[in-house]
Write a protein that holds these residues in place. Sequence first.
Motif, short mmCIF file in Angstrom:
data_model
loop_
_atom_site.label_atom_id
_atom_site.label_comp_id
_atom_site.label_asym_id
_atom_site.label_seq_id
_atom_site.Cartn_x
_atom_site.Cartn_y
_atom_site.Cartn_z
N LEU A 18 0.83 -1.21 0.00
CA LEU A 18 0.00 0.00 0.00
C LEU A 18 0.86 1.26 0.00
O LEU A 18 0.52 2.24 -0.67
CB LEU A 18 -0.92 0.00 1.21
N ARG A 19 1.95 1.24 0.73
CA ARG A 19 2.84 2.41 0.75
C ARG A 19 3.46 2.65 -0.62
O ARG A 19 3.57 3.79 -1.07
CB ARG A 19 3.93 2.21 1.79
N ILE A 20 3.84 1.55 -1.28
CA ILE A 20 4.41 1.69 -2.62
C ILE A 20 3.37 2.23 -3.59
O ILE A 20 3.65 3.14 -4.38
CB ILE A 20 4.96 0.33 -3.11
N ASP A 21 2.15 1.69 -3.53
CA ASP A 21 1.07 2.20 -4.39
C ASP A 21 0.77 3.66 -4.10
O ASP A 21 0.51 4.44 -5.03
CB ASP A 21 -0.19 1.35 -4.21
N GLU A 22 0.81 4.04 -2.84
CA GLU A 22 0.55 5.43 -2.48
C GLU A 22 1.61 6.36 -3.04
O GLU A 22 1.30 7.43 -3.57
CB GLU A 22 0.49 5.57 -0.96
N LYS A 23 2.88 5.94 -2.98
CA LYS A 23 3.95 6.76 -3.54
C LYS A 23 3.83 6.88 -5.05
O LYS A 23 4.03 7.96 -5.62
CB LYS A 23 5.31 6.17 -3.17
N GLU A 24 3.46 5.78 -5.70
CA GLU A 24 3.30 5.82 -7.15
C GLU A 24 2.12 6.70 -7.55
O GLU A 24 2.20 7.47 -8.51
CB GLU A 24 3.10 4.39 -7.68
N LEU A 25 1.04 6.62 -6.80
CA LEU A 25 -0.12 7.46 -7.07
C LEU A 25 0.23 8.94 -6.87
O LEU A 25 -0.19 9.80 -7.67
CB LEU A 25 -1.28 7.06 -6.17
N GLU A 26 0.99 9.24 -5.85
CA GLU A 26 1.44 10.62 -5.61
C GLU A 26 2.33 11.11 -6.75
O GLU A 26 2.21 12.26 -7.20
CB GLU A 26 2.18 10.71 -4.28
N TYR A 27 3.19 10.24 -7.24
CA TYR A 27 4.06 10.58 -8.37
C TYR A 27 3.23 10.92 -9.60
O TYR A 27 3.45 11.97 -10.25
CB TYR A 27 4.99 9.40 -8.66
#
Length: 129
Positions: A18-27
């Motif tokens: 989830l943290r990785i997906d959140e960072k990618e979504l923010e990017y």
Amino acid sequence: MILADKQDLQRQLTLSLLRIDEKELEYFTQNCFAMGTQAALIALFGFDKMVEARSDVTGSSMGGETAFQIKMAWITFNALNMVAGLAAVVKATQMSIRIPGLALRGPEGSMARAVQVMRTEYWRLHAYF
């Protein structure tokens, strides 16, 4: 004991994903904001050049029909540039506002789905840009 450790590791893995997906979504969201701003600027320049086309091309050195054709080609190109720029602005704004909101308020698994949709729509946005 082993079952509890297994469940703990699964929870940790889910949180890490989830943290990785959140960072990618923010990017992707930040890139959409930047691309929308640049597309708005390009669309504004297209409008400016379309307005200036009335006085830029004069028929002094070429025939009146040729000057008219060049002027119409210039206006058409700039109108298409402006429409594509505005489409990119609208799409970028919608993506950067709606997709993160849906990821946060959706059911379980919506973050991964939002990132997947954002990836595909991001490349469509590049086509408009």
